[in-house]
Design a protein around this motif. Sequence first.
Motif, PDB file in Angstrom:
ATOM      1  N   ARG A  48      42.457  31.065  -1.750  1.00 53.71           N
ATOM      2  CA  ARG A  48      42.561  30.882  -3.205  1.00 53.71           C
ATOM      3  C   ARG A  48      43.665  29.886  -3.560  1.00 53.71           C
ATOM      4  N   ARG A  52      43.207  26.312  -5.403  1.00 53.37           N
ATOM      5  CA  ARG A  52      43.909  26.025  -6.661  1.00 53.37           C
ATOM      6  C   ARG A  52      44.725  24.734  -6.557  1.00 53.37           C
ATOM      7  N   VAL A 109      35.302  30.709  -2.106  1.00 49.42           N
ATOM      8  CA  VAL A 109      36.187  31.656  -2.799  1.00 49.42           C
ATOM      9  C   VAL A 109      35.366  32.768  -3.441  1.00 49.42           C
ATOM     10  N   ASP A 113      35.704  36.693  -2.720  1.00 49.69           N
ATOM     11  CA  ASP A 113      36.041  37.608  -3.814  1.00 49.69           C
ATOM     12  C   ASP A 113      34.909  38.591  -4.114  1.00 49.69           C
TER      13      ASP A 113
END
Length: 159
Positions: A48, A52, A109, A113
């Motif tokens: 993550r 980002r 991701v 998740d």
Amino acid sequence: MTKFLLAVHVLAAVITIGPVTVAASMFPSTARRALAEPGSPAPRAEVRTLHRICRVYAVIAVVVPVFGLATAHSLHVLGSPWLLTSIALTAAAAAVLGILVLPRQSAAVAVLDGTAAPGKADAALQAVGRLGMHTGLFNLLWATVTVLMIVRPGSTTGA
């Protein structure tokens, strides 16, 4: 004014493109490790974070070509073949990042998740396998632009 524009252009390139290049390069192996260890939160957090970094710095990196064009205008080299080639390669690098790298990172991701759409998880996992190739292409494009900026074929600086 030209020296100021050039300084901002170079600083922006180092500060913004460097982190994207490193984070994008680290992402595929980190994502594979996270997918291999589904219960471990540490690799998921790394994935993550790397994603980002890529997203945020990709947006901020827009200042690089903006100041690059301003510098080129100031130096009166806007029509130079090396600069036009650099502009095309920069656009290609941005396209690779925006069309190939970031969406595949987002898909990975989402799988990690547990928010990936049903049936999309397998495709996302396959995309992670190709992500290294896309990231390598992105890095190669930026390396070529960097060399062109340093060598500047036909430059009158004599360097």
